[in-house]
Enzyme design. Structure first.
Site, short mmCIF file in Angstrom:
data_model
loop_
_atom_site.label_atom_id
_atom_site.label_comp_id
_atom_site.label_asym_id
_atom_site.label_seq_id
_atom_site.Cartn_x
_atom_site.Cartn_y
_atom_site.Cartn_z
N THR A 34 3.66 -2.23 18.02
CA THR A 34 2.93 -3.01 17.02
C THR A 34 1.87 -2.05 16.50
OG1 THR A 34 1.29 -3.85 18.56
CG2 THR A 34 3.26 -5.19 18.30
N HIS A 35 1.58 -2.13 15.21
CA HIS A 35 0.65 -1.18 14.57
C HIS A 35 1.15 0.26 14.74
CE1 HIS A 35 -2.34 -4.51 14.58
NE2 HIS A 35 -1.77 -4.77 15.74
N TYR A 58 18.07 -20.03 -26.77
CA TYR A 58 18.29 -18.59 -26.68
C TYR A 58 17.25 -17.82 -27.48
CZ TYR A 58 20.31 -13.95 -26.98
OH TYR A 58 20.48 -12.59 -26.90
N SER A 80 16.93 22.51 3.44
CA SER A 80 15.86 22.93 2.53
C SER A 80 16.29 24.22 1.85
CB SER A 80 14.59 23.17 3.34
OG SER A 80 13.76 24.10 2.69
N GLU A 112 15.32 8.39 2.96
CA GLU A 112 14.14 8.42 2.08
C GLU A 112 14.48 7.86 0.70
OE1 GLU A 112 11.98 12.39 2.45
OE2 GLU A 112 13.72 12.69 3.74
#
Ligand code: ARG
Length: 472
Positions: A158-159, A320, A280, A293
């Site tokens: 937690t945290h 519309y 990389s 990511e």
């Protein structure tokens, strides 16, 4: 194309500006609804003939022509021309090229307003089924990984601070429950789209004796819309599916955040497979979890898609309005992004290596037995607040001396509180801590085994729903 040669050109004297032709066109976006547009038109043409609104031979020619347009779009030979403005006009223009002026009868008792609402609903229903399939595939993988590593202990946080040890399976199943709720939202989005708007015409209904129920049956809709004004201006079903996408994407983003953290050297809980990593251009040692990511990053756009749709509809009067043409891009983007993200996350989760030893080492740190020591005292009659204080002091002492709670002797425990007995030492054992969490939904071994069964059952129910819809 000059304005006077447009399908709506009758009351125009001058040509449309070349820029406004581009600006007003939705064809680059809505051509993705070509299949739905043609399917809807075929059902409409057949109904017009069945109702004696157009001759059967004309309807047959139209259906024939539409099938050819469909083939041309499928094989890539169809020529999309921005001058057509949108997919509805593009299909109709080509139909008339193929079958001649009889093709012009297709638009009898129809407006692009109810036509676009129909296409978008058909698209949303198809998309909901595709998403449901992908959501279920990931659920199934999470359940399989949970099953594979039953009994593996890891730190629960937690945290992002170590809190209490949990089973890795429990952690995986937590995501399967999130996805089962995503499935609930996708199913709702399917149902929301499952109402036929065609027959509403521009906004008020039509003078022709349509059989809307027959069209609904032919296209697999469960109901016919009740109010023509509402049905040409309702895009709630796109909001629903985009909301379902946004929440699911947020779930994936949270999972990806954990995969990113867990694959760091500092955590080392998992190793992302090479197929789901990149290197990389400068640092030869690097192996980056780029795709996790990216899924996290793409969450911004899906949330943006939902916001964009909501704001587009804010303040629109009935019925519309051309603003509504802006509805498809965000909805399609949310659907496409989530579909790709689900696939990527499924790939990462199914191939990642689970580093059982690193998880166990991680679970041994962080004084995670503290709650159990306090529970021990509370179970032996000490008020929990007092027990919390006693154990807090023990933690402080261990921290100062660089020791773990497990390294405390019985004498030291007794010195902290006479309530501690012989069995107190076993209460700090990692596996015992996990095993003790036997409340329903807890991380105890039997509870997690039960949960696996529940998660499988929930998945089976949703899979059966999907099979039923796909068979329709
Ligand atoms: N391309 C339009 C859209 O996506 C189709 C409906 C056009 N209707 C109209 N009255 N201009 O909303």
């Amino acid at each position: 194309m000059s304005a006077t040669s447009k399908p709506w050109g009758g009351r125009f004297e001058h040509s449309v500006d070349a820029f406004t032709e581009q600006f007003g066109a939705s064809l680059p976006v809505d051509k993705r609804m070509a299949e739905q547009d043609i399917r809807g038109s075929i059902a409409h043409a057949r109904m017009l003939a069945a109702q004696d609104i157009i001759p059967v031979v004309d309807a047959e020619a139209i259906v024939e022509g539409l099938s050819q347009v469909h083939r041309e779009i499928a094989d890539g030979s169809f020529c999309f021309d921005i001058a057509d403005e949108d997919i509805h006009m593009a299909v109709e223009r080509r139909l008339i090229d193929i079958v001649g002026s009889v093709g012009g009868k297709l638009h009898t008792a129809r407006s692009r307003n109810d036509q676009v609402a129909l296409d978008a609903r058909l698209y949303a229903k198809d998309a909901a089924l595709r998403l449901a399939e992908a959501v279920n595939a990931l659920r199934s993988t999470l359940i399989a990984r949970a099953q594979e590593h039953l009994g593996v202990v890891m730190p629960g946080y937690t945290h992002l601070q170590k809190a209490q040890p949990v089973l890795f399976s429990h952690h995986m199943l937590a995501y399967s429950w999130m996805l089962s709720r995503d499935m609930m939202r996708v199913r709702h989005a399917f149902d929301a789209a499952d109402v036929l708007p065609l027959g509403s015409a521009a906004l008020a209904g039509t003078t022709f004796p349509l059989d809307r129920q027959a069209v609904a049956d032919a296209l697999g809709f469960s109901a016919v819309s009740a109010n023509s004004m509402d049905s040409v201006s309702d895009r709630d079903f796109l909001l629903d599916i985009t909301y379902a996408c946004a929440v699911a994407q947020v779930h994936l983003s949270r999972l990806c955040e954990e995969l990113i953290l867990w694959s760091t050297e500092e955590f080392g809980f998992i190793t992302v497979d090479d197929a789901w990593s990149t290197g990389s251009s400068i640092m030869p040692q690097k192996k980056n979890p780029d795709f996790a990511e990216l899924v996290r990053g793409k969450t911004g756009r899906v949330v943006g898609d939902l916001t964009s749709l909501l704001v587009t509809f804010k303040g629109l009067p009935l019925a519309y309005n051309k603003d509504m043409q802006e509805d498809k891009e965000p909805a399609f983007d949310a659907i496409g992004t989530l579909a790709d993200s689900l696939r990527a996350v499924e790939g990462m989760v199914s191939t990642m290596r689970v580093n059982v030893d690193a998880m166990r080492v991680g679970a041994a740190g962080g004084f995670m037995a503290a709650t159990d020591l306090a529970d021990y005292l509370a179970a032996h009659g000490m008020p929990f607040r007092e027990a919390h204080g006693v154990v807090g002091k023990l933690v402080l002492a261990c921290e100062r001396e660089g020791r773990t709670l497990q390294q405390l002797t019985l004498e030291e425990l007794k010195a902290a509180s006479p309530v501690f007995g012989e069995d107190a030492l076993t209460s700090v054992d990692l596996d015992a801590i996990v095993a003790r969490r036997v409340t329903a939904g807890g991380t105890g071994h039997e509870r997690v085994a039960e949960q696996l069964t529940q998660a499988r059952e929930a998945l089976e129910t949703d899979a059966a729903w999907l099979v039923e819809r796909l068979a329709e």
